[in-house]
Design an enzyme around this catalytic site. Structure first.
Site, PDB file in Angstrom:
ATOM      1  CG  ASN A 203      -1.893  -1.172   1.190  1.00 43.33           C
ATOM      2  OD1 ASN A 203      -2.115  -1.787   0.134  1.00 43.33           O
ATOM      3  ND2 ASN A 203      -2.412  -1.537   2.344  1.00 43.33           N
TER       4      ASN A 203
ATOM      5  CG  HIS B 147       3.964  -1.694  -4.721  1.00 44.26           C
ATOM      6  ND1 HIS B 147       2.788  -2.395  -4.874  1.00 44.26           N
ATOM      7  CD2 HIS B 147       4.921  -2.487  -5.244  1.00 44.26           C
ATOM      8  CE1 HIS B 147       3.020  -3.544  -5.478  1.00 44.26           C
ATOM      9  NE2 HIS B 147       4.319  -3.624  -5.700  1.00 44.26           N
TER      10      HIS B 147
ATOM     11  N   GLY C 296      -5.104  -9.038   3.137  1.00 40.84           N
ATOM     12  CA  GLY C 296      -5.770  -8.083   2.249  1.00 40.84           C
ATOM     13  C   GLY C 296      -5.114  -7.882   0.916  1.00 40.84           C
TER      14      GLY C 296
ATOM     15  CG  LEU D  19     -13.993  -9.695   1.964  1.00 39.13           C
ATOM     16  CD1 LEU D  19     -14.413  -9.438   3.398  1.00 39.13           C
ATOM     17  CD2 LEU D  19     -14.404  -8.523   1.077  1.00 39.13           C
TER      18      LEU D  19
END
Ligand code: NAD
Ligand code: APR
Length: 232
Positions: A90, A107, A174, A201
């Site tokens: 993220n 990243h 995630g 999820l």
């Protein structure tokens, strides 16, 4: 000797904070073409459009807060006796705002600008644009978001692999497992005999490679995982 834990997070850990993911229904890549805003070619073609894309995501960050999953990982880093490595794909700052002190942003970071001329990084106080010059070298119109785009090498990969190989447990949180090299970490862990756990999820592209996979919202799964790790 307390087990050392290597954690990889992806966009899913920030989803419940209100930060868009990429490949879920309604995700970023269903709204803009990643070729246009997440590749060096896209930036060369239309830098103003790329700046606008990241300026909008930077503005969104000012409206959102960390969620229970970010806070749980910060607690793990603070209270767990063993080594905890936190690597994120993220580019948001929610891990840091939840209290995580050491975060490896493979990243890059939305909050930083990078000078394409001299490589200097600086805090992106507000919107980035072609009108800005680099404070370090003075070159005009040389600033880009400090974000690793498709086709570019992520940051600190040697350190990341060293830490992964030293871990007793690899936890992936995630992420869809769609983008390499992060998507390859679970296979590296398996080859090295390192236990692996997926908290996501729904099943990711690499779910079948994990020793264990728990599916549900990170805001529920991650605090439960941390509670158990601290009690072990
Ligand atoms: P990849 O090949 O794993 O790409 C995954 C998906 O992204 C592909 O299935 C495709 O849909 C899309 N994609 C990848 N490259 C593309 C391109 N040039 N144009 C259009 N779509 C593309 O990812 P990758 O290209 O092998 O990644 C290479 C490097 O880029 C890796 O080091 C990765 O860490 C980095 N990266 C950074 C970002 C970012 O936005 N920060 C995103 C993805 C990849
Ligand atoms: N809790 C846990 N997982 C969630 C939640 C949630 N509340 N919401 C979504 N997820 C999961 C989705 O099921 C999906 O598997 O998070 C994952 C998000 O996947 P992507 O949108 O592909 O994001 P990510 O895996 O981080 O993408 C990797 O691709 O485009 C690049 O640079 C970008 O770093 C990113 C990389």
């Amino acid at each position: 000797m307390t087990a050392s834990i290597f954690i990889l997070t992806g966009a899913g850990i920030s989803a419940e904070s209100g930060v868009a993911t990429f490949r879920d229904a309604g995700g970023l890549w269903s709204k803009v073409k990643l070729e246009d805003v997440a590749t060096p070619e896209g930036f060369l073609r239309d830098p103003a459009a790329v700046h606008a894309f990241y300026n909008a995501r930077r503005a969104n960050l000012r409206e959102v807060e960390p969620n229970a999953a970010h806070y749980a990982l910060a607690r793990l880093q603070r209270d767990y006796e063993g080594e905890v490595t936190l690597v994120t794909q993220n580019i948001d700052d929610l891990h840091e705002r939840a209290g995580s002190r050491s975060v490896i942003h493979m990243h890059g970071e939305l909050s930083l600008s990078l000078c394409a001329h001299c490589g200097a990084r600086a805090k992106a106080e507000s919107d980035l644009s072609l009108t800005l010059s680099c404070a370090a070298c003075g070159t005009a119109s040389s600033l880009r978001p400090d974000v690793v785009w498709f086709g570019e090498m992520p940051y600190r990969m040697n350190e990341i692999y060293d830490r992964l190989m030293d871990a007793d447990l690899f936890v992936s949180i995630g992420t869809s497992g769609a983008v390499y090299p992060a998507a390859g970490f679970v296979a590296e862990a398996r080859t090295a005999g390192i236990r692996s756990l997926e908290l996501n999820l729904e099943p990711s592209d690499g779910t079948f490679l994990f020793d264990e996979a728990r599916h549900g919202p990170a805001s529920k799964l991650v605090p439960a995982f941390v509670e158990a790790a601290l009690a072990s």
